[in-house]
Design a protein around this motif. Structure first.
Motif, PDB file in Angstrom:
ATOM      1  N   SER A  51      -6.076   0.314  -2.670  1.00 53.89           N
ATOM      2  CA  SER A  51      -6.806   1.540  -2.993  1.00 53.89           C
ATOM      3  C   SER A  51      -8.306   1.414  -2.734  1.00 53.89           C
ATOM      4  CB  SER A  51      -6.568   1.926  -4.460  1.00 53.89           C
ATOM      5  OG  SER A  51      -5.187   2.151  -4.698  1.00 53.89           O
ATOM      6  N   GLY A  52      -8.732   0.246  -2.250  1.00 52.65           N
ATOM      7  CA  GLY A  52     -10.128   0.080  -1.863  1.00 52.65           C
ATOM      8  C   GLY A  52     -10.938  -0.928  -2.641  1.00 52.65           C
ATOM      9  N   VAL A  53     -10.416  -1.461  -3.743  1.00 52.95           N
ATOM     10  CA  VAL A  53     -11.141  -2.484  -4.499  1.00 52.95           C
ATOM     11  C   VAL A  53     -11.266  -3.734  -3.628  1.00 52.95           C
ATOM     12  CG1 VAL A  53     -10.995  -4.034  -6.491  1.00 52.95           C
ATOM     13  CG2 VAL A  53     -10.422  -1.610  -6.754  1.00 52.95           C
ATOM     14  N   ASN A  54     -12.482  -4.264  -3.496  1.00 51.67           N
ATOM     15  CA  ASN A  54     -12.641  -5.390  -2.568  1.00 51.67           C
ATOM     16  C   ASN A  54     -12.997  -6.714  -3.228  1.00 51.67           C
ATOM     17  OD1 ASN A  54     -15.407  -5.219  -3.125  1.00 51.67           O
ATOM     18  ND2 ASN A  54     -16.032  -5.068  -0.968  1.00 51.67           N
ATOM     19  N   TRP A  55     -12.768  -6.822  -4.551  1.00 51.89           N
ATOM     20  CA  TRP A  55     -12.961  -8.126  -5.200  1.00 51.89           C
ATOM     21  C   TRP A  55     -12.076  -8.252  -6.429  1.00 51.89           C
ATOM     22  CZ3 TRP A  55     -15.888  -8.263 -10.032  1.00 51.89           C
ATOM     23  CH2 TRP A  55     -16.472  -7.046 -10.388  1.00 51.89           C
ATOM     24  N   ILE A  56     -11.689  -9.499  -6.686  1.00 47.32           N
ATOM     25  CA  ILE A  56     -10.849  -9.843  -7.835  1.00 47.32           C
ATOM     26  C   ILE A  56     -11.572 -10.926  -8.624  1.00 47.32           C
ATOM     27  CG2 ILE A  56      -8.635 -10.805  -8.578  1.00 47.32           C
ATOM     28  CD1 ILE A  56      -7.481  -9.854  -5.884  1.00 47.32           C
ATOM     29  N   ASP A  57     -11.622 -10.750  -9.923  1.00 46.82           N
ATOM     30  CA  ASP A  57     -12.220 -11.772 -10.793  1.00 46.82           C
ATOM     31  C   ASP A  57     -11.135 -12.421 -11.636  1.00 46.82           C
ATOM     32  OD1 ASP A  57     -14.876 -12.878 -12.060  1.00 46.82           O
ATOM     33  OD2 ASP A  57     -13.540 -12.403 -13.732  1.00 46.82           O
ATOM     34  N   THR A  58     -11.110 -13.742 -11.635  1.00 49.82           N
ATOM     35  CA  THR A  58     -10.133 -14.477 -12.419  1.00 49.82           C
ATOM     36  C   THR A  58     -10.816 -15.697 -13.027  1.00 49.82           C
ATOM     37  OG1 THR A  58      -7.915 -15.464 -12.353  1.00 49.82           O
ATOM     38  CG2 THR A  58      -9.291 -15.786 -10.402  1.00 49.82           C
ATOM     39  N   GLN A 311      -1.941   1.871 -14.077  1.00 49.51           N
ATOM     40  CA  GLN A 311      -3.143   1.734 -14.894  1.00 49.51           C
ATOM     41  C   GLN A 311      -4.397   1.695 -14.028  1.00 49.51           C
ATOM     42  OE1 GLN A 311      -2.067  -1.834 -17.066  1.00 49.51           O
ATOM     43  NE2 GLN A 311      -1.303  -0.659 -18.816  1.00 49.51           N
ATOM     44  N   VAL A 312      -4.274   1.157 -12.827  1.00 52.92           N
ATOM     45  CA  VAL A 312      -5.407   1.111 -11.906  1.00 52.92           C
ATOM     46  C   VAL A 312      -5.894   2.527 -11.593  1.00 52.92           C
ATOM     47  CG1 VAL A 312      -6.138   0.469  -9.567  1.00 52.92           C
ATOM     48  CG2 VAL A 312      -4.665  -1.074 -10.887  1.00 52.92           C
ATOM     49  N   ASP A 313      -4.948   3.441 -11.438  1.00 52.70           N
ATOM     50  CA  ASP A 313      -5.317   4.822 -11.098  1.00 52.70           C
ATOM     51  C   ASP A 313      -6.146   5.487 -12.194  1.00 52.70           C
ATOM     52  OD1 ASP A 313      -3.917   4.585  -8.698  1.00 52.70           O
ATOM     53  OD2 ASP A 313      -2.037   5.286  -9.601  1.00 52.70           O
ATOM     54  N   GLY A 314      -6.072   4.960 -13.404  1.00 51.53           N
ATOM     55  CA  GLY A 314      -6.822   5.539 -14.512  1.00 51.53           C
ATOM     56  C   GLY A 314      -8.286   5.151 -14.537  1.00 51.53           C
ATOM     57  N   TRP A 315      -8.692   4.169 -13.712  1.00 58.33           N
ATOM     58  CA  TRP A 315     -10.103   3.764 -13.735  1.00 58.33           C
ATOM     59  C   TRP A 315     -10.747   3.603 -12.360  1.00 58.33           C
ATOM     60  CZ3 TRP A 315     -10.294  -0.711 -11.007  1.00 58.33           C
ATOM     61  CH2 TRP A 315      -9.275  -1.665 -11.138  1.00 58.33           C
TER      62      TRP A 315
END
Length: 347
Positions: A51-58, A311-315
Motif C-alpha cells: 500500500s506504499g509504506v516504505n519502512w518497517i521498524d522491528t 488494521q493497516v487500512d485504518g491508519w
C-alpha cells in the motif's frame, strides 16, 4: 501515494507512517501482546508495503527474535527495488531459559556485534538500514514503566563506548545509519560528541507527550525522528473501550500497565474527543491521532503496528491528513480537559 520526508541526513526518504512489528511478536515473552497468527502477521506487513509504506521498524527482543524472522519472511520474495527500508534495534538481552523474565539493558561491544549478526541473519538482509540502541545501558532489567526509569548497575557500559561501536558498524557497512531510542536530550548530546546521531526514536502520542525535548533536540541537530506508539498501544484508535481493556489476556503486557488500568478513563475521554475531528475530515480517529504527532516540528515519521491487514487500512492515510490550527487547538483543549497523560498539549 504516501508522502515521504527525509530522515535527517541519512539520504533515506521515508513515508510518514511505517510498519511497527512489536505487536506481531507473538506470546511467550515478557512484553508480548498475546496470541498472534504468523500468517496474518506476514500478510499485514506485505499489505502495508504493497500500500506504499516504505519502512518497517522491528527489534531483536520482539518475540525474542520472532518479529525479525517474520519481517524477513515478509520481504524475502520482494524484488530488490520494492523492498522497504528495515530498521531494528539492539541492547535488550533476554535469557532463553526464562523467556518471561524482563530483558536486561546491555550494550557491551562484543554483545552488540553478536546481536547485529543475529539480526542480519533473521532479517535475511546484507545491511540494516537503521540500527538503533533500544534503551540506555543500565546493566539491569528493563523497567517498562515507559519512562526509562530503573536502577543502573556499576557494570553498565558507558554511552560513549557503545555509541562508538555503533559508529564502527556504520563505517564497516553493516548498517547504513545509527540511532538512539528512549535516550534523553543529555544522553543525545553526549552521543553527538562521539558520532552524529542519525535518528532518534522516542515514544510520542497525544497521551504520552514527554518526548517533546528529544524531538526539539533532534530538530536542532539535523537528526531524523521516528516516534513510536502514536496510538498509545491501541488506546487512540477509536476502537478501544473499558470492556476491551478488562478482557485483555494475562499474557498481553497492556493488561497491567497504568495506561490501561488507572489511566484508562482519561485516555478514553481523549480518544472520544478526537472523533468529531475525524468525522469532519472524513478520516479515522487513529489517523487524526497519528497526524497530531506528525504535526510536531522535527518529527519525520510515526511507527504504527497492526496484526491484521485490515488494521493497516485504518491508519495508512494519516500521512496525508494535515491538521489545521483550529484542529490542533481543539485537540489541545481536549487533552487538557481529559486529564490524559503529561507534556505540552500543542506543537
Amino acid at each position: 501515494m504516501i508522502t515521504t520526508r527525509p530522515l535527517g541526513s541519512t539520504g533515506m526518504d521515508i513515508t510518514a507512517v511505517g510498519f511497527g512489528s512489536w505487536a506481531v511478536s507473538g506470546p511467550g515473552w515478557r512484553f508480548g501482546w498475546g496470541a498472534t497468527d504468523d500468517a496474518e502477521s506476514v500478510a499485514a506487513i506485505r499489505h502495508a508495503v504493497g500500500s506504499g509504506v516504505n519502512w518497517i521498524d522491528t527489534a531483536a527482543v520482539y518475540g525474542l527474535g520472532h518479529s525479525e524472522e517474520l519481517v524477513g519472511k515478509a520481504i524475502a520474495d520482494l524484488p530488490e527495488a520494492d523492498r522497504p527500508f528495515v530498521f531494528t534495534k539492539a541492547g535488550l538481552v533476554w535469557d532463553p531459559a526464562d523467556p518471561q523474565a524482563a530483558p536486561r539493558r546491555v550494550m557491551r561491544p562484543d554483545g552488540v556485534r553478536r546481536e547485529v549478526e543475529d539480526s542480519l541473519r533473521r532479517l535475511g538482509v546484507e545491511r540494516i538500514d537503521l540500527y538503533q540502541v533500544h534503551w540506555p545501558d543500565t546493566g539491569e532489567s528493563l523497567d517498562y514503566a515507559g519512562d526509562g526509569s530503573g536502577a543502573v548497575s556499576p557494570n553498565a557500559t558507558p554511552l560513549e563506548e557503545y555509541w562508538q561501536v555503533m559508529a564502527d558498524l556504520k563505517a564497516e557497512g553493516k548498517v547504513r545509519a545509527i540511532g538512539l531510542s528512549n535516550h534523553s536530550p543529555d544522553l543525545l548530546e553526549r552521543a553527538e560528541k562521539v558520532a552524529h546521531v542519525d535518528a532518534v526514536q522516542p515514544p510520542f502520542s497525544a497521551i504520552n507527550r514527554s518526548a517533546a525535548g528529544e524531538i526539539a533536540w533532534a530538530r536542532a541537530h539535523g537528526t531524523g525522528v521516528i516516534v513510536y506508539s502514536p496510538l498509545q498501544s491501541g488506546l487512540l484508535t477509536g476502537a478501544f473501550s473499558a470492556e476491551r481493556a478488562a478482557a485483555l489476556p494475562a499474557d498481553d503486557w497492556r493488561a497491567s500497565h497504568r495506561d490501561f488500568t488507572t489511566g484508562l478513563p482519561a485516555n478514553l475521554r481523549l480518544a472520544d474527543a478526537l472523533r468529531p475531528i475525524a468525522e469532519r475530515r472524513g478520516v479515522t480517529v487513529a489517523e487524526v491521532a497519528i497526524a497530531w504527532t506528525l504535526a510536531w516540528p522535527g518529527v519525520t515519521g510515526a511507527i504504527v503496528g497492526a496484526r491484521k491487514a485490515e488494521q493497516v487500512d485504518g491508519w495508512i492515510g494519516a500521512g496525508s491528513v494535515e491538521l489545521t490550527p483550529a484542529d490542533l487547538e481543539e485537540i489541545a483543549a481536549a487533552i487538557t480537559a481529559s486529564g490524559a497523560g503529561s507534556g505540552p498539549a500543542r506543537p
